[in-house]
Design an enzyme around this catalytic site. Structure first.
Site, short mmCIF file in Angstrom:
data_model
loop_
_atom_site.label_atom_id
_atom_site.label_comp_id
_atom_site.label_asym_id
_atom_site.label_seq_id
_atom_site.Cartn_x
_atom_site.Cartn_y
_atom_site.Cartn_z
N LYS A 187 0.80 -1.24 0.00
CA LYS A 187 0.00 0.00 0.00
C LYS A 187 0.83 1.29 0.00
O LYS A 187 0.39 2.30 -0.54
CB LYS A 187 -0.93 0.03 1.22
CG LYS A 187 -2.09 -0.95 1.14
CD LYS A 187 -3.01 -0.77 2.34
CE LYS A 187 -4.09 -1.82 2.37
NZ LYS A 187 -5.03 -1.62 3.47
N ASP A 235 -9.71 2.93 2.08
CA ASP A 235 -9.80 2.56 3.51
C ASP A 235 -10.23 3.79 4.30
O ASP A 235 -11.04 3.71 5.23
CB ASP A 235 -8.43 2.10 4.05
CG ASP A 235 -8.02 0.72 3.56
OD1 ASP A 235 -8.92 -0.07 3.20
OD2 ASP A 235 -6.81 0.44 3.54
P1 NAP Z 1 0.13 -2.23 10.60
O1 NAP Z 1 0.45 -1.13 9.65
O2 NAP Z 1 1.05 -3.38 10.74
O3 NAP Z 1 -0.03 -1.54 12.06
C1 NAP Z 1 -0.26 -2.32 13.20
C2 NAP Z 1 -0.63 -1.43 14.38
O4 NAP Z 1 -0.95 -2.28 15.50
C3 NAP Z 1 0.51 -0.52 14.86
O5 NAP Z 1 -0.04 0.67 15.36
C4 NAP Z 1 1.13 -1.37 15.99
O6 NAP Z 1 1.82 -0.61 16.94
C5 NAP Z 1 -0.12 -1.93 16.61
N1 NAP Z 1 0.13 -3.14 17.40
C6 NAP Z 1 0.45 -4.36 16.93
N2 NAP Z 1 0.57 -5.23 17.96
C7 NAP Z 1 0.32 -4.52 19.10
C8 NAP Z 1 0.27 -4.86 20.49
N3 NAP Z 1 0.52 -6.11 20.91
N4 NAP Z 1 -0.06 -3.89 21.37
C9 NAP Z 1 -0.33 -2.63 20.94
N5 NAP Z 1 -0.31 -2.26 19.64
C10 NAP Z 1 0.02 -3.19 18.74
O7 NAP Z 1 -1.30 -2.86 10.31
P2 NAP Z 1 -2.57 -2.12 9.63
O8 NAP Z 1 -2.55 -2.34 8.18
O9 NAP Z 1 -2.64 -0.73 10.17
O10 NAP Z 1 -3.79 -3.00 10.19
C11 NAP Z 1 -4.21 -2.89 11.56
C12 NAP Z 1 -5.52 -3.66 11.73
O11 NAP Z 1 -6.54 -3.01 10.96
C13 NAP Z 1 -5.46 -5.11 11.22
O12 NAP Z 1 -6.17 -5.92 12.12
C14 NAP Z 1 -6.18 -5.06 9.89
O13 NAP Z 1 -6.83 -6.28 9.57
C15 NAP Z 1 -7.20 -3.97 10.16
N6 NAP Z 1 -7.67 -3.32 8.92
C16 NAP Z 1 -8.98 -3.37 8.65
C17 NAP Z 1 -9.48 -2.79 7.51
C18 NAP Z 1 -10.95 -2.84 7.25
O14 NAP Z 1 -11.37 -2.57 6.11
N7 NAP Z 1 -11.77 -3.16 8.24
C19 NAP Z 1 -8.61 -2.12 6.62
C20 NAP Z 1 -7.24 -2.08 6.93
C21 NAP Z 1 -6.77 -2.68 8.08
P3 NAP Z 1 3.41 -0.31 16.75
O15 NAP Z 1 3.50 0.86 15.82
O16 NAP Z 1 3.87 -0.02 18.11
O17 NAP Z 1 4.02 -1.57 16.17
#
Ligand code: NAP
Length: 269
Positions: free
Chosen positions: A65, A102
């Site tokens: 992305k 998104d």
């Molecule tokens: P990403 O870029 O990898 O970011 C992950 C986020 O989660 C970061 O802020 C990370 O914090 C935090 N995190 C991970 N493990 C953690 C823990 N144990 N404790 C606290 N914070 C933690 O992932 P993303 O693409 O943003 O996706 C995040 C979620 O949104 C996923 O579950 C994804 O499936 C969902 N999502 C949903 C949609 C939808 O259409 N519904 C669209 C996109 C994403 P750090 O920065 O400290 O690592």
């Protein structure tokens, strides 16, 4: 027949093909939606190949992305530019335009559930890809956003880039921030296929609207805690639905048949 697609790695569990094809069927659009899984490093070749083959539009997902905006000849809209990531490419013209649906999807999920975003106080937990898209989108809709992240400097960077309506806090501040928040958004991966929540249950109160971007499972621990506290809840499939609807509209120019897309999506979750 028009062809649309998804480019990511992995894409095997994606619900987008079923959701988009339900929309084509509902409106009698002669099109197919196909998933592609190029290796990391092959994104430029994949996009060039899609153009050469006459594919009309693609969704881009993890891990591509951000990288997609670095490709030659991609023109991001304002929102994708500000977020620094895109998930929807329109390949139908002379130039390739990039959008972040998104962001649009998250905003519409909140608005459709009755939230007024203008001047709302929103706490967004997470500053990764989803956190960035949601924060930028809510600020553009007039909300004030507190971004909380485990890695504080990521939240601080987002706050700096997203303007004066955004401030950054460490994860430990969530309970105090929720006191006067109207909306809580989980944009972390915490709760995905696990029984965990990024927010202590006792910090969630009944005046909040709680939106969890996680959609596997649909009813996360956070959403159950929120329901128990009397809060209004929005599951992550609403964002997925409306991001797909926005991509469909960009590509086809037709209003998306949201009811059919919704039924198809929720049947599979
Ligand atoms: P990403 O870029 O990898 O970011 C992950 C986020 O989660 C970061 O802020 C990370 O914090 C935090 N995190 C991970 N493990 C953690 C823990 N144990 N404790 C606290 N914070 C933690 O992932 P993303 O693409 O943003 O996706 C995040 C979620 O949104 C996923 O579950 C994804 O499936 C969902 N999502 C949903 C949609 C939808 O259409 N519904 C669209 C996109 C994403 P750090 O920065 O400290 O690592």
């Amino acid at each position: 027949m028009d062809v649309y697609g998804l480019v990511g790695n992995p894409v095997g569990h994606s619900l987008s093909p079923a959701m988009h094809e339900a929309a084509y069927d509902a409106l009698g659009v002669d099109a197919r939606y196909v998933s592609f899984e190029p290796d990391r490093g092959d994104l430029a070749a994949a996009v060039a190949g899609a153009r050469a083959l006459g594919i009309e539009g693609i969704n881009v997902t993890i891990p591509f992305k951000e990288e997609v905006l670095e490709l030659d000849g991609i023109i991001p809209d304002d929102s994708a530019q500000q977020i620094g990531a895109a998930n929807t490419l329109d390949l139908s013209g002379e130039t390739v335009t990039a959008h972040n649906t998104d962001a649009t999807g998250a905003r519409r999920a909140l608005i459709e559930s009755g939230v007024t975003l203008q001047d709302a106080t929103v706490t967004v937990v997470g500053a990764g890809g989803a956190g960035r898209a949601i924060t930028v989108s809510l600020v553009r809709a007039g909300a004030n956003v507190r971004v909380v992240n485990r890695t504080l400097d990521r939240a601080e960077r987002l706050a700096e880039e997203a303007g004066e309506r955004v401030s950054a806090y460490p994860l430990s501040d969530v309970p105090s921030l929720l006191g006067d928040s109207d909306v809580l958004v989980n944009a972390t991966s915490v709760g995905m296929e696990t029984e965990s929540s990024p927010v202590p249950a006792e910090a969630v109160h009944g005046e909040l609207t709680v939106f969890d971007a996680v959609y596997r499972p649909l009813q996360t621990r956070l959403l159950r805690d929120a329901q128990a506290a009397g809060a209004k809840t929005i599951d992550g499939a609403r964002m997925l639905l409306y991001q797909g609807a926005a991509a469909f509209e960009i590509w086809t120019g037709h209003a998306a048949p949201v009811d059919e897309m919704e039924r198809t999506l929720y049947d599979r979750l």
